[in-house]
Scaffold this motif. Structure first.
Motif, PDB file in Angstrom:
ATOM      1  N   HIS A 205      40.680  78.084  42.214  1.00 36.79           N
ATOM      2  CA  HIS A 205      41.885  77.337  41.874  1.00 36.79           C
ATOM      3  C   HIS A 205      42.966  78.200  41.238  1.00 36.79           C
ATOM      4  O   HIS A 205      44.155  78.038  41.536  1.00 36.79           O
ATOM      5  CB  HIS A 205      41.512  76.175  40.952  1.00 36.79           C
ATOM      6  N   LYS A 206      42.591  79.104  40.357  1.00 34.09           N
ATOM      7  CA  LYS A 206      43.600  79.935  39.699  1.00 34.09           C
ATOM      8  C   LYS A 206      44.307  80.847  40.698  1.00 34.09           C
ATOM      9  O   LYS A 206      45.531  81.025  40.636  1.00 34.09           O
ATOM     10  CB  LYS A 206      42.953  80.759  38.583  1.00 34.09           C
ATOM     11  N   LYS A 207      43.556  81.403  41.608  1.00 36.28           N
ATOM     12  CA  LYS A 207      44.159  82.268  42.618  1.00 36.28           C
ATOM     13  C   LYS A 207      45.041  81.451  43.564  1.00 36.28           C
ATOM     14  O   LYS A 207      46.131  81.883  43.953  1.00 36.28           O
ATOM     15  CB  LYS A 207      43.063  82.995  43.396  1.00 36.28           C
ATOM     16  N   SER A 208      44.578  80.264  43.909  1.00 38.92           N
ATOM     17  CA  SER A 208      45.371  79.372  44.752  1.00 38.92           C
ATOM     18  C   SER A 208      46.684  79.016  44.065  1.00 38.92           C
ATOM     19  O   SER A 208      47.760  79.052  44.680  1.00 38.92           O
ATOM     20  CB  SER A 208      44.576  78.100  45.057  1.00 38.92           C
ATOM     21  N   TYR A 209      46.600  78.683  42.791  1.00 38.61           N
ATOM     22  CA  TYR A 209      47.800  78.332  42.020  1.00 38.61           C
ATOM     23  C   TYR A 209      48.804  79.481  42.030  1.00 38.61           C
ATOM     24  O   TYR A 209      50.017  79.275  42.193  1.00 38.61           O
ATOM     25  CB  TYR A 209      47.390  77.987  40.592  1.00 38.61           C
ATOM     26  N   LYS A 210      48.313  80.699  41.881  1.00 33.41           N
ATOM     27  CA  LYS A 210      49.193  81.874  41.860  1.00 33.41           C
ATOM     28  C   LYS A 210      49.930  82.022  43.194  1.00 33.41           C
ATOM     29  O   LYS A 210      51.138  82.319  43.215  1.00 33.41           O
ATOM     30  CB  LYS A 210      48.369  83.121  41.559  1.00 33.41           C
ATOM     31  N   ILE A 211      49.225  81.799  44.299  1.00 34.69           N
ATOM     32  CA  ILE A 211      49.862  81.909  45.617  1.00 34.69           C
ATOM     33  C   ILE A 211      50.891  80.795  45.803  1.00 34.69           C
ATOM     34  O   ILE A 211      52.013  81.030  46.280  1.00 34.69           O
ATOM     35  CB  ILE A 211      48.806  81.851  46.738  1.00 34.69           C
ATOM     36  N   TYR A 212      50.520  79.573  45.424  1.00 34.80           N
ATOM     37  CA  TYR A 212      51.469  78.464  45.549  1.00 34.80           C
ATOM     38  C   TYR A 212      52.718  78.714  44.700  1.00 34.80           C
ATOM     39  O   TYR A 212      53.837  78.385  45.111  1.00 34.80           O
ATOM     40  CB  TYR A 212      50.805  77.150  45.127  1.00 34.80           C
ATOM     41  N   GLN A 213      52.539  79.292  43.516  1.00 33.83           N
ATOM     42  CA  GLN A 213      53.698  79.581  42.676  1.00 33.83           C
ATOM     43  C   GLN A 213      54.591  80.650  43.312  1.00 33.83           C
ATOM     44  O   GLN A 213      55.821  80.610  43.168  1.00 33.83           O
ATOM     45  CB  GLN A 213      53.242  80.032  41.286  1.00 33.83           C
ATOM     46  N   LYS A 214      53.987  81.584  44.016  1.00 30.02           N
ATOM     47  CA  LYS A 214      54.776  82.592  44.730  1.00 30.02           C
ATOM     48  C   LYS A 214      55.672  81.914  45.763  1.00 30.02           C
ATOM     49  O   LYS A 214      56.847  82.286  45.927  1.00 30.02           O
ATOM     50  CB  LYS A 214      53.845  83.603  45.404  1.00 30.02           C
ATOM     51  N   ILE A 215      55.127  80.911  46.445  1.00 27.96           N
ATOM     52  CA  ILE A 215      55.926  80.167  47.421  1.00 27.96           C
ATOM     53  C   ILE A 215      57.015  79.374  46.707  1.00 27.96           C
ATOM     54  O   ILE A 215      58.185  79.370  47.123  1.00 27.96           O
ATOM     55  CB  ILE A 215      55.023  79.228  48.243  1.00 27.96           C
ATOM     56  N   TYR A 216      56.639  78.704  45.619  1.00 28.44           N
ATOM     57  CA  TYR A 216      57.592  77.852  44.901  1.00 28.44           C
ATOM     58  C   TYR A 216      58.786  78.652  44.386  1.00 28.44           C
ATOM     59  O   TYR A 216      59.924  78.164  44.382  1.00 28.44           O
ATOM     60  CB  TYR A 216      56.880  77.160  43.737  1.00 28.44           C
ATOM     61  N   GLN A 217      58.537  79.876  43.953  1.00 28.53           N
ATOM     62  CA  GLN A 217      59.586  80.696  43.362  1.00 28.53           C
ATOM     63  C   GLN A 217      60.378  81.495  44.388  1.00 28.53           C
ATOM     64  O   GLN A 217      61.348  82.174  44.032  1.00 28.53           O
ATOM     65  CB  GLN A 217      58.964  81.632  42.326  1.00 28.53           C
ATOM     66  N   ALA A 218      59.997  81.415  45.650  1.00 31.52           N
ATOM     67  CA  ALA A 218      60.723  82.119  46.704  1.00 31.52           C
ATOM     68  C   ALA A 218      62.044  81.404  46.998  1.00 31.52           C
ATOM     69  O   ALA A 218      62.207  80.221  46.687  1.00 31.52           O
ATOM     70  CB  ALA A 218      59.869  82.190  47.968  1.00 31.52           C
ATOM     71  N   PRO A 219      63.007  82.087  47.591  1.00 27.37           N
ATOM     72  CA  PRO A 219      64.264  81.428  47.983  1.00 27.37           C
ATOM     73  C   PRO A 219      64.003  80.254  48.921  1.00 27.37           C
ATOM     74  O   PRO A 219      63.011  80.241  49.664  1.00 27.37           O
ATOM     75  CB  PRO A 219      65.030  82.548  48.688  1.00 27.37           C
ATOM     76  N   ALA A 220      64.896  79.281  48.888  1.00 30.18           N
ATOM     77  CA  ALA A 220      64.699  78.048  49.655  1.00 30.18           C
ATOM     78  C   ALA A 220      64.486  78.318  51.138  1.00 30.18           C
ATOM     79  O   ALA A 220      63.668  77.662  51.789  1.00 30.18           O
ATOM     80  CB  ALA A 220      65.884  77.116  49.447  1.00 30.18           C
ATOM     81  N   ALA A 221      65.220  79.276  51.686  1.00 25.01           N
ATOM     82  CA  ALA A 221      65.089  79.573  53.119  1.00 25.01           C
ATOM     83  C   ALA A 221      63.688  80.063  53.455  1.00 25.01           C
ATOM     84  O   ALA A 221      63.154  79.759  54.526  1.00 25.01           O
ATOM     85  CB  ALA A 221      66.132  80.611  53.535  1.00 25.01           C
ATOM     86  N   GLN A 222      63.079  80.804  52.542  1.00 28.56           N
ATOM     87  CA  GLN A 222      61.709  81.271  52.775  1.00 28.56           C
ATOM     88  C   GLN A 222      60.702  80.139  52.574  1.00 28.56           C
ATOM     89  O   GLN A 222      59.743  80.009  53.339  1.00 28.56           O
ATOM     90  CB  GLN A 222      61.389  82.437  51.841  1.00 28.56           C
ATOM     91  N   ARG A 223      60.908  79.322  51.532  1.00 27.83           N
ATOM     92  CA  ARG A 223      59.998  78.194  51.296  1.00 27.83           C
ATOM     93  C   ARG A 223      59.943  77.265  52.503  1.00 27.83           C
ATOM     94  O   ARG A 223      58.900  76.682  52.803  1.00 27.83           O
ATOM     95  CB  ARG A 223      60.444  77.389  50.071  1.00 27.83           C
ATOM     96  N   ALA A 224      61.056  77.139  53.190  1.00 25.55           N
ATOM     97  CA  ALA A 224      61.117  76.240  54.347  1.00 25.55           C
ATOM     98  C   ALA A 224      60.194  76.690  55.470  1.00 25.55           C
ATOM     99  O   ALA A 224      59.883  75.905  56.377  1.00 25.55           O
ATOM    100  CB  ALA A 224      62.550  76.144  54.855  1.00 25.55           C
ATOM    101  N   GLN A 225      59.747  77.940  55.426  1.00 25.69           N
ATOM    102  CA  GLN A 225      58.859  78.454  56.467  1.00 25.69           C
ATOM    103  C   GLN A 225      57.383  78.217  56.139  1.00 25.69           C
ATOM    104  O   GLN A 225      56.509  78.488  56.962  1.00 25.69           O
ATOM    105  CB  GLN A 225      59.107  79.955  56.654  1.00 25.69           C
TER     106      GLN A 225
END
Length: 423
Positions: free
Chosen positions: A73-93
Motif C-alpha cells: 500500500h505505501k508503495k502504491s500510494y507513492k506512485i498514485y501521488q506521483k500521478i496526482y502531482q503531475a501536470p493535468a495534461a499528463q494526468r489525463a493519460q
C-alpha cells in the motif's frame, strides 16, 4: 585471480522496434494476468514496461493498482501521488479510475482525510463528465407512497449466475433475513441454468420470485436485475448484489428514502465506494425510465470495456444524468451530492472486522486435497444443519481445491457444525 568484466545491459530504447515489441508483449500479459486476478504477474508486467517507459502515466496507474492489490500500500500510494502531482495534461493519460485507486489505497492506509478529499474529487470529476448525458423527464406527480399491503409492488432485485457458493449461499441467506428486514417486499432473482438446481429449489420461498434468464444471450448477467425497471406492476425497487448481505444499517436508510420526496436512493459506506451509482446499492420508483431492456441492448452493442464493470458503466452513462436530479444519498465518507448522514440503527448482526453495506460476504475460502479432478474442478459436498449440497471447487496447482464461501459458513465450518467432503 579471475578478471571481472562489466557487461552493460542492452538499451532497448536504441532499438525502437525491439522496445515496442517488448511493451506490446508485456501489455498483453498484463491484460491476461488482470483477467485472472493474478496481481503479482500483472505487477511484473508493469515493471517490465516501466523499465523502458518510466513515466508512462497509463502504466504507472496500472502499476499502482497492482501494488495495492498485492498489499504494497505505501508503495502504491507513492506512485498514485506521483500521478496526482503531475501536470493535468499528463494526468489525463492515466487510467480512467486512477483517482479511485488513490482514494482506496488511502483507505487501506487509514488516511481518512485524504479518503474524503480524493474520493469527493473523483466523484465530482465523474459527475462533470457523465451528468451531460441525455436526461429523461420526471412524471409531474410526486413519487407514489409505498404500498405495504401488496409486497409484489415492492421488489428487491438480484442477479444470480454460476455455481459459486459465495454468491448462491449469500443470496439464500438474504432471502431468509429479508423476511425480517423487508416484510413488505418480495425478493426477485434473475437467474439462469448455470446456477445449481439445488440452489433453484432452495430459493423457492414465499417471499421470492424467480425469473429464468437461461434464454438470454446478449444482456450480461450483472444487468439482468435492472430489468425490474421495465415492470409496470412494480412501484418501488431496490437493487442489490447477491454476495452482499442485507443488514440493519441499510434498512433504516431505505426507510428514510421511502419517507422522502425523492424518486431514487443510493448509499455509500466504504472508502472504495467512488462510483456515481453503485450497482448493488441503489433503488428507485417506477415511472421515470422506460424500455430499459432495449437501452441495455443498445449499450452493450457499442460497449468495449470489461464485462465485469458493465453494470456500473451503464448506470452512470444511461441513468445518472436523470437520477442525479432526484436522489437521496446516504454517505458519511465523501458527502457527495447533498448526501445525508446514515440514520441511527440497531446493532448489525454480521460480526466481521469491516462489515459495511455492500461488503463482500465471500472474502474467505475453504480448501482441501483433490480426490477426483474433472477438467480443473473438484466436486465438493457440504453438509450443514442436516442437509447436504454440492458445489464445484476450482483446483489450484494439481493437488488442492479452493472454494470461496460466505463468512457465516466458514464460521460454521470452523466450529465443527459444517462438514466438507471432496467427492
Amino acid at each position: 585471480m579471475r578478471k571481472m568484466v562489466s557487461v552493460s545491459r542492452p538499451n532497448f530504447m536504441n532499438n525502437p522496434a525491439t522496445a515496442q515489441s517488448r511493451v506490446e508483449g508485456a501489455a498483453a500479459r498484463f491484460r491476461q494476468a488482470m483477467a485472472a486476478n493474478n496481481y503479482p504477474l500483472a505487477r511484473q508486467c508493469c515493471e517490465e514496461v516501466l523499465r523502458v517507459l518510466p513515466n508512462h502515466m497509463q502504466v504507472l496507474s496500472d502499476y499502482a493498482l497492482t501494488l495495492m492489490r498485492v498489499g504494497e500500500h505505501k508503495k502504491s500510494y507513492k506512485i498514485y501521488q506521483k500521478i496526482y502531482q503531475a501536470p493535468a495534461a499528463q494526468r489525463a493519460q492515466a487510467s480512467e479510475t486512477w483517482l479511485d485507486g488513490l482514494t482506496e489505497v488511502c483507505g487501506w492506509l487509514n488516511k481518512e482525510d485524504e479518503v474524503a478529499r480524493y474520493g469527493l474529487e473523483s466523484l465530482q470529476n465523474s459527475d462533470v463528465t457523465f451528468s451531460k448525458g441525455a436526461k429523461v423527464a420526471f412524471p409531474s406527480d410526486a413519487p407514489p407512497p409505498i404500498n405495504r399491503n401488496n409486497p409484489a409492488e415492492n421488489i428487491i432485485s438480484f442477479s444470480l449466475y454460476g455455481g459459486q457458493p459465495r454468491y448462491c449461499e449469500t443470496l439464500i441467506k438474504n432471502i431468509e433475513v429479508a423476511r425480517e428486514f423487508y416484510p413488505d417486499w418480495i425478493c426477485r432473482i434473475y437467474l439462469d441454468d448455470s446456477v445449481p438446481q439445488h440452489v433453484w429449489q432452495r430459493l423457492k420461498q414465499p417471499n421470492t420470485q424467480l425469473v429464468d434468464m437461461s434464454h438470454e444471450k446478449t444482456i450480461f448477467p450483472t444487468l439482468w436485475r435492472f430489468l425490474v425497471m421495465d415492470d409496470a406492476s412494480v412501484k418501488r425497487y431496490i437493487v442489490r448484489d447477491a454476495d452482499s448481505l442485507l443488514s440493519e444499517r441499510e434498512v433504516v436508510a431505505v426507510e428514510a428514502w421511502l419517507n422522502s420526496p425523492y424518486w431514487f436512493h443510493h448509499m455509500r459506506d466504504y472508502f472504495s465506494h467512488t462510483e456515481l451509482l453503485l450497482a448493488g446499492m441503489w433503488g428507485g420508483c417506477h415511472g421515470v425510465f422506460h424500455n430499459v431492456e432495449q437501452q441495455m441492448r443498445d449499450f452493450i452493442a457499442q460497449y468495449a470495456g470489461s464485462e465485469r464493470f458493465t453494470d456500473q458503466y451503464f448506470l452512470k452513462v444511461a441513468l445518472w444524468p436523470t437520477v442525479r436530479e432526484s436522489i437521496l444519498n446516504h454517505d458519511d465518507i465523501f458527502r457527495f451530492h447533498h448526501a445525508q448522514p446514515w440514520p441511527a440503527h440497531q446493532p448489525i448482526r454480521w460480526q466481521t472486522d469491516s462489515f459495511h453495506v455492500g461488503s463482500n460476504a465471500g472474502f474467505a475460502s475453504m480448501a482441501g486435497p483433490v480426490e477426483n479432478a474433472d477438467n480443473g474442478w473438484q466436486q465438493v459436498e457440504i453438509t450443514y444443519d442436516g442437509k447436504s449440497w454440492t458445489y464445484p471447487a476450482k483446483i489450484q496447482g494439481e493437488t488442492e481445491w479452493v472454494l470461496p464461501m460466505p463468512f457465516f459458513l466458514i464460521d460454521a465450518w470452523k466450529a465443527g457444525d459444517l462438514t466438507v467432503k471432496a467427492l
